[in-house]
Design a protein around this motif. Sequence first.
Motif, PDB file in Angstrom:
ATOM      1  N   ALA A 150     -54.014 -97.142  41.590  1.00 28.09           N
ATOM      2  CA  ALA A 150     -52.837 -98.014  41.587  1.00 28.09           C
ATOM      3  C   ALA A 150     -52.834 -98.922  40.356  1.00 28.09           C
ATOM      4  O   ALA A 150     -51.811 -99.063  39.666  1.00 28.09           O
ATOM      5  CB  ALA A 150     -52.807 -98.856  42.868  1.00 28.09           C
ATOM      6  N   ILE A 151     -53.994 -99.513  40.051  1.00 29.53           N
ATOM      7  CA  ILE A 151     -54.095-100.407  38.893  1.00 29.53           C
ATOM      8  C   ILE A 151     -53.896 -99.625  37.591  1.00 29.53           C
ATOM      9  O   ILE A 151     -53.172-100.039  36.676  1.00 29.53           O
ATOM     10  CB  ILE A 151     -55.467-101.111  38.895  1.00 29.53           C
ATOM     11  CG1 ILE A 151     -55.553-102.114  40.058  1.00 29.53           C
ATOM     12  CG2 ILE A 151     -55.718-101.813  37.572  1.00 29.53           C
ATOM     13  CD1 ILE A 151     -54.495-103.164  40.053  1.00 29.53           C
ATOM     14  N   ARG A 152     -54.533 -98.449  37.489  1.00 26.44           N
ATOM     15  CA  ARG A 152     -54.417 -97.644  36.271  1.00 26.44           C
ATOM     16  C   ARG A 152     -52.979 -97.186  36.050  1.00 26.44           C
ATOM     17  O   ARG A 152     -52.498 -97.125  34.910  1.00 26.44           O
ATOM     18  CB  ARG A 152     -55.351 -96.425  36.370  1.00 26.44           C
ATOM     19  CG  ARG A 152     -56.827 -96.765  36.290  1.00 26.44           C
ATOM     20  CD  ARG A 152     -57.681 -95.631  36.859  1.00 26.44           C
ATOM     21  NE  ARG A 152     -57.589 -94.438  36.041  1.00 26.44           N
ATOM     22  CZ  ARG A 152     -58.502 -94.052  35.167  1.00 26.44           C
ATOM     23  NH1 ARG A 152     -59.590 -94.790  34.992  1.00 26.44           N
ATOM     24  NH2 ARG A 152     -58.358 -92.951  34.468  1.00 26.44           N
ATOM     25  N   THR A 153     -52.285 -96.857  37.131  1.00 24.08           N
ATOM     26  CA  THR A 153     -50.888 -96.405  37.017  1.00 24.08           C
ATOM     27  C   THR A 153     -49.992 -97.534  36.521  1.00 24.08           C
ATOM     28  O   THR A 153     -49.092 -97.323  35.702  1.00 24.08           O
ATOM     29  CB  THR A 153     -50.389 -95.880  38.374  1.00 24.08           C
ATOM     30  OG1 THR A 153     -51.263 -94.852  38.819  1.00 24.08           O
ATOM     31  CG2 THR A 153     -48.972 -95.327  38.253  1.00 24.08           C
ATOM     32  N   LYS A 192     -46.606-102.213  42.027  1.00 26.27           N
ATOM     33  CA  LYS A 192     -46.581-103.510  41.351  1.00 26.27           C
ATOM     34  C   LYS A 192     -46.507-104.654  42.360  1.00 26.27           C
ATOM     35  O   LYS A 192     -47.068-105.729  42.129  1.00 26.27           O
ATOM     36  CB  LYS A 192     -45.403-103.564  40.385  1.00 26.27           C
ATOM     37  CG  LYS A 192     -45.597-102.686  39.154  1.00 26.27           C
ATOM     38  CD  LYS A 192     -44.378-102.667  38.257  1.00 26.27           C
ATOM     39  CE  LYS A 192     -44.602-101.757  37.057  1.00 26.27           C
ATOM     40  NZ  LYS A 192     -43.411-101.658  36.182  1.00 26.27           N
ATOM     41  N   GLU A 193     -45.794-104.429  43.486  1.00 26.96           N
ATOM     42  CA  GLU A 193     -45.715-105.472  44.508  1.00 26.96           C
ATOM     43  C   GLU A 193     -47.082-105.732  45.138  1.00 26.96           C
ATOM     44  O   GLU A 193     -47.386-106.850  45.529  1.00 26.96           O
ATOM     45  CB  GLU A 193     -44.695-105.060  45.578  1.00 26.96           C
ATOM     46  CG  GLU A 193     -43.253-105.126  45.087  1.00 26.96           C
ATOM     47  CD  GLU A 193     -42.269-104.563  46.108  1.00 26.96           C
ATOM     48  OE1 GLU A 193     -42.744-104.028  47.146  1.00 26.96           O
ATOM     49  OE2 GLU A 193     -41.045-104.649  45.872  1.00 26.96           O
ATOM     50  N   GLN A 194     -47.894-104.678  45.266  1.00 30.57           N
ATOM     51  CA  GLN A 194     -49.205-104.849  45.897  1.00 30.57           C
ATOM     52  C   GLN A 194     -50.328-104.936  44.855  1.00 30.57           C
ATOM     53  O   GLN A 194     -51.498-104.796  45.194  1.00 30.57           O
ATOM     54  CB  GLN A 194     -49.473-103.692  46.848  1.00 30.57           C
ATOM     55  CG  GLN A 194     -49.664-102.352  46.151  1.00 30.57           C
ATOM     56  CD  GLN A 194     -49.958-101.227  47.114  1.00 30.57           C
ATOM     57  OE1 GLN A 194     -49.647-101.334  48.288  1.00 30.57           O
ATOM     58  NE2 GLN A 194     -50.546-100.155  46.629  1.00 30.57           N
ATOM     59  N   ALA A 195     -49.970-105.190  43.566  1.00 30.62           N
ATOM     60  CA  ALA A 195     -50.987-105.246  42.513  1.00 30.62           C
ATOM     61  C   ALA A 195     -52.014-106.346  42.783  1.00 30.62           C
ATOM     62  O   ALA A 195     -53.221-106.145  42.587  1.00 30.62           O
ATOM     63  CB  ALA A 195     -50.320-105.462  41.159  1.00 30.62           C
ATOM     64  N   ALA A 196     -51.545-107.498  43.246  1.00 26.24           N
ATOM     65  CA  ALA A 196     -52.479-108.600  43.513  1.00 26.24           C
ATOM     66  C   ALA A 196     -53.490-108.210  44.582  1.00 26.24           C
ATOM     67  O   ALA A 196     -54.686-108.511  44.475  1.00 26.24           O
ATOM     68  CB  ALA A 196     -51.697-109.844  43.945  1.00 26.24           C
ATOM     69  N   ASP A 197     -53.029-107.478  45.635  1.00 27.89           N
ATOM     70  CA  ASP A 197     -53.946-107.028  46.683  1.00 27.89           C
ATOM     71  C   ASP A 197     -54.946-106.018  46.127  1.00 27.89           C
ATOM     72  O   ASP A 197     -56.140-106.059  46.459  1.00 27.89           O
ATOM     73  CB  ASP A 197     -53.161-106.397  47.838  1.00 27.89           C
ATOM     74  CG  ASP A 197     -52.357-107.443  48.624  1.00 27.89           C
ATOM     75  OD1 ASP A 197     -52.608-108.645  48.414  1.00 27.89           O
ATOM     76  OD2 ASP A 197     -51.497-107.043  49.425  1.00 27.89           O
ATOM     77  N   ILE A 259     -56.077-104.182  33.557  1.00 27.46           N
ATOM     78  CA  ILE A 259     -54.928-104.839  34.217  1.00 27.46           C
ATOM     79  C   ILE A 259     -54.857-106.308  33.826  1.00 27.46           C
ATOM     80  O   ILE A 259     -53.772-106.866  33.627  1.00 27.46           O
ATOM     81  CB  ILE A 259     -55.000-104.679  35.757  1.00 27.46           C
ATOM     82  CG1 ILE A 259     -53.698-105.163  36.401  1.00 27.46           C
ATOM     83  CG2 ILE A 259     -56.195-105.399  36.350  1.00 27.46           C
ATOM     84  CD1 ILE A 259     -52.484-104.360  36.066  1.00 27.46           C
ATOM     85  N   TYR A 260     -56.018-106.968  33.668  1.00 20.98           N
ATOM     86  CA  TYR A 260     -55.999-108.364  33.224  1.00 20.98           C
ATOM     87  C   TYR A 260     -55.450-108.473  31.795  1.00 20.98           C
ATOM     88  O   TYR A 260     -54.694-109.392  31.470  1.00 20.98           O
ATOM     89  CB  TYR A 260     -57.414-108.958  33.274  1.00 20.98           C
ATOM     90  CG  TYR A 260     -57.899-109.278  34.673  1.00 20.98           C
ATOM     91  CD1 TYR A 260     -57.009-109.719  35.654  1.00 20.98           C
ATOM     92  CD2 TYR A 260     -59.236-109.137  35.022  1.00 20.98           C
ATOM     93  CE1 TYR A 260     -57.459-110.023  36.933  1.00 20.98           C
ATOM     94  CE2 TYR A 260     -59.694-109.430  36.301  1.00 20.98           C
ATOM     95  CZ  TYR A 260     -58.803-109.870  37.254  1.00 20.98           C
ATOM     96  OH  TYR A 260     -59.234-110.163  38.509  1.00 20.98           O
ATOM     97  N   PHE A 261     -55.841-107.542  30.936  1.00 20.26           N
ATOM     98  CA  PHE A 261     -55.337-107.557  29.549  1.00 20.26           C
ATOM     99  C   PHE A 261     -53.822-107.382  29.526  1.00 20.26           C
ATOM    100  O   PHE A 261     -53.123-108.036  28.755  1.00 20.26           O
ATOM    101  CB  PHE A 261     -56.012-106.451  28.735  1.00 20.26           C
ATOM    102  CG  PHE A 261     -55.735-106.527  27.255  1.00 20.26           C
ATOM    103  CD1 PHE A 261     -56.507-107.317  26.424  1.00 20.26           C
ATOM    104  CD2 PHE A 261     -54.674-105.832  26.695  1.00 20.26           C
ATOM    105  CE1 PHE A 261     -56.256-107.405  25.073  1.00 20.26           C
ATOM    106  CE2 PHE A 261     -54.407-105.915  25.343  1.00 20.26           C
ATOM    107  CZ  PHE A 261     -55.203-106.700  24.539  1.00 20.26           C
ATOM    108  N   GLN A 262     -53.309-106.487  30.393  1.00 26.29           N
ATOM    109  CA  GLN A 262     -51.855-106.270  30.441  1.00 26.29           C
ATOM    110  C   GLN A 262     -51.126-107.518  30.941  1.00 26.29           C
ATOM    111  O   GLN A 262     -50.078-107.892  30.426  1.00 26.29           O
ATOM    112  CB  GLN A 262     -51.539-105.085  31.359  1.00 26.29           C
ATOM    113  CG  GLN A 262     -50.086-104.663  31.314  1.00 26.29           C
ATOM    114  CD  GLN A 262     -49.486-104.560  32.704  1.00 26.29           C
ATOM    115  OE1 GLN A 262     -50.176-104.701  33.697  1.00 26.29           O
ATOM    116  NE2 GLN A 262     -48.198-104.360  32.764  1.00 26.29           N
ATOM    117  N   GLN A 263     -51.706-108.192  31.937  1.00 26.45           N
ATOM    118  CA  GLN A 263     -51.080-109.410  32.469  1.00 26.45           C
ATOM    119  C   GLN A 263     -51.178-110.570  31.487  1.00 26.45           C
ATOM    120  O   GLN A 263     -50.410-111.530  31.583  1.00 26.45           O
ATOM    121  CB  GLN A 263     -51.746-109.801  33.795  1.00 26.45           C
ATOM    122  CG  GLN A 263     -51.464-108.824  34.927  1.00 26.45           C
ATOM    123  CD  GLN A 263     -52.212-109.197  36.202  1.00 26.45           C
ATOM    124  OE1 GLN A 263     -53.134-110.014  36.192  1.00 26.45           O
ATOM    125  NE2 GLN A 263     -51.823-108.577  37.302  1.00 26.45           N
ATOM    126  N   GLY A 264     -52.073-110.477  30.521  1.00 22.17           N
ATOM    127  CA  GLY A 264     -52.248-111.556  29.541  1.00 22.17           C
ATOM    128  C   GLY A 264     -51.060-111.758  28.640  1.00 22.17           C
ATOM    129  O   GLY A 264     -50.927-112.802  27.998  1.00 22.17           O
TER     130      GLY A 264
END
Length: 1000
Positions: A150-153, A192-197, A259-264
């Motif tokens: 999910a994160i990689r996608t 994306k809605e469940q990315a935080a989980d 995923i952290y780099f993308q959210q940065g």
Amino acid sequence: MSAEAADREAATSSRPCTPPQTSWFEFVLEEALLEQHLQKPSPDPPPVQLIVQFLEQASKPSVNEQNQVQPPPDNKRNRILKLLALKVAAHLKWDLDVLEKSLSVPVLNMLLNELLCISKVPPGTKHVDVDLSSLPPTTAMAILLYNRWAIRTIVQSSFPVKQVKPGPPQLNVMNHVQQEKELTENILKVLKEQAADSILVLEGALKLNKDLYVHTIRTLDLLAMEPGMVNGETESSTAGLKISAEEIQCQVCYDLGAIYFQQGSTNAAVHEKAKEKFFKTKELIAKNGSSSPHFTIDEERLAGYCQACEVLTSSSDDASQQATPYSKIHSCMKSGKYQDLVKIFLEDNLTLSLPEQFRQSVLRELFQKAQQGNDALDEVCFKVCVCNTVCDILQGRIIDIQFCQLFLKPSKEKIDFLLEVCSGSINLESASEELKRRMAAFLKNLCLGMEDPQFVFMISSHELFIKLLKDDERKLLLDQMRKRSPRINLCTKPVTSFYDIPASASVNIGQLEHQLILSVDPWRIRQILIELHGMTSERQFWTISNKWEVPNVYGNVILGIKDSLTRDLVYILMAKGLHCCAIKDFVHAKQLFAACLELVTEFSPKLRQVMLNEMLLLDIYTHEAGAGVSGERPPSDLISRVRGYLEMRVPDIPLRQVIAEECVAFLLNWCENEYLTMQVPLPLVQTNPYVKLGQLLAATCKELPGPKESRRTAKDLWEVVVQICSVSNQHKRGNDGRVSLIKHRESTLGIMYRSELLSFIKKLREPLVLTTILSLFVKLHNVREDIVNDIAAEHISIWPSSIPNLQSVDFEAVAITVKELVSYALTINANNHFWLIIQAEISLIIQDLSTNQYSAALHYYLQAGAVCSDFFNKMVPPDVYTDQVIKRMIKCCSLLNCHTQVAILCQFLREVDYKTAFKALQEQNSHDAMDSYYEYIWDVTILEYLTYLHHKRGETDKRQIAIKAIGQTELNASNPEEVLQLAAQRRKKKFLQAMAKLYF
């Protein structure tokens, strides 16, 4: 419903695949063959596409007796198909890199949901609420695999994707692609809605610190057995393929870092987390390696991530922050320490560690900041540009244009810095001969390009120059410089002062001429000319640039001015003003014309009127390009000046024809038809062809809604245009005594040439005027004897229906004119449906049919219907889709071998053309979607014929589709007429929208 369950439902609702029906015996045989293949000692990897085949067969919806689509049944066959898909993935060690490259998002989503299901993950439970440490190892690993994917996608979806070039439009393929695209978007939305989980689940996995197990072919077989036959082995800690805790941590850290780099990009603080995860991954790889039997990490990509995180994150440890040139430059740009930035670039000229693209990107960013108003950066931009240029020279690249622009006006400070950079970028003791040769050639060419002897001397007397060039090379260069300018006195030894070296008069004149060419300030132009005339009286300075062009009618008057300074000034001001006008620099054009008007008013009434006329044309251009674009009417004084110009009777004034042309077009565009029709002086109409043409156009447009008597003015306009389009014939006797006929395309019989008429029409913007002249040319095209199909146009009935002498008209030129006019008209209003219909019929009738214009014709026919019906959501007006238009659409579809479309369009006619429809349906070589179009047929007779036709051919599936279409209750002949009309209208709308998607 949980997010995972929502994914599962979205995946199973994907497009229905249509694989060949497989008997139960063939299916069991296929399973046995696959297992035999996987159990070989060293089997070839099975194609990943087997997963797609198995899952698509298992998720294929069923159809009940009432022809209703049902979800795929949960029977033994489908369960074994899903198990086969899981076995293929298990054979591939559940390597997400391999699976993601070969499987689409919907298929991989379905596969991982089946893994969750067979691993006994509690349905309806969020993964974030589950304690991974309390779950069996294979169950925890299944949850981990799903959330890693999910994160990689999510990360992968943020990267740009190169668009695949589409092939020929096919409706069924487009629908399949569109459905898969929509399904992927829905799944991404849920992920994306469940990315935080998912992030929390992976962070929790880092705390497990124990080995986990992933399903193998053997454990999947055990899970598929009957409950009474399972001995509990799959629940133990040793079942499946062992994944060590360190391998799990390496995978999870890398995915979390990504995923952290993308959210940065939206939250800079998250880059710290990304940096921590990536450096942890780097430590684990250094300890255990980057490759294992079931996963591989791209070390080059990881290194890029680490370097980017170092630059983007600020550190309290200055030593670590300043470890690389990239981080140093980022820090300088962020803090505004630009002098340190120049120092870094200068130091790098020796090491050459920074790539050329990175250097150029930093320079572009500095230029952008300087253009935003930071004048202090101009010097920094120059210094960085010099460093980049010297670096390019040493590496054998060409000099960038930016350096040449910045060095147009050299100064002592600029040359001092350039020489400093050159000296600091090469170590003469250790440098190769190639580097020395490149640097010497650069300095030598720099001297040859300098005009000021002071700057030439600064370079030639520098220590680096003397060391790089041999004595004979320096003497040869200095001789070349002396020959170029005798006054330049260069010596090979340094002198105490060189500021007293005199510049030659030719250098000063050349510099002033250069400034004269570039300047658009009228007072600066006057000052330069005064200086030039003070230096020499032998030159005619209006000739120094071949770009200065003045019309001949004006040039004769201007060149008759006796005073040479005044002559040069008037000519140059007018030439520069006309040039500015041509490039739409109206502000400078007005300044130049105003200065010229003030000058000539003192001594020449004739030139004064010329300048007034040119300023009138300039004001017309200014209004049409400015306020006129938004529909604002011109001021009344401008209209009065236009009328005054047309009525002007001053003798011996040189006039440009373009001004009269623009004035008449201006009046037509702003609907001054009353003036053109009633108030224009008769002598002006008789002497000016554009005024006569404008009067006829205005009178015809004014009387268009009127009675038949108004056709008299239309007839007058018709005769004028026919005369323009006529060819003049000449007879010539050949050597054999025979007389041959010569036709001249540009007739001299009319009031103007056809090319002049076309140029004038392209200045018009008023829709009614364009429609009138376009319909005239269409009618002229239709009157030829050999024409088979007439082109329809608005107001076409007002024109005469015949020409006395058809042989005199150049119909080939008429056809070309029609094409050019309708193309121009569509640039004025691309949504005029009548013009679009004409364009469609031009594509079908006039164009060279060998170039296959049928698709283009359909494109314009459909566009005409779409613009007047809100993309077919409303009914297309009957005066747009007439029977003639529908028949031509049928012809296009027939010639494109789209025979099902032909049959559907036959329903659109006022009387359904069954003969054409049945003949088209009999064709078996159809290039359209065929039975996919049956849902758009509302005529029961055509549907019954289709049923008979498919029965006769033995096409059972297509016959069932036709029967299903007939069986719809809204097509029952007993229904009220309103219901039948509504059913027909709905099918028309859907069919036309489907056609538009194909041809737009």
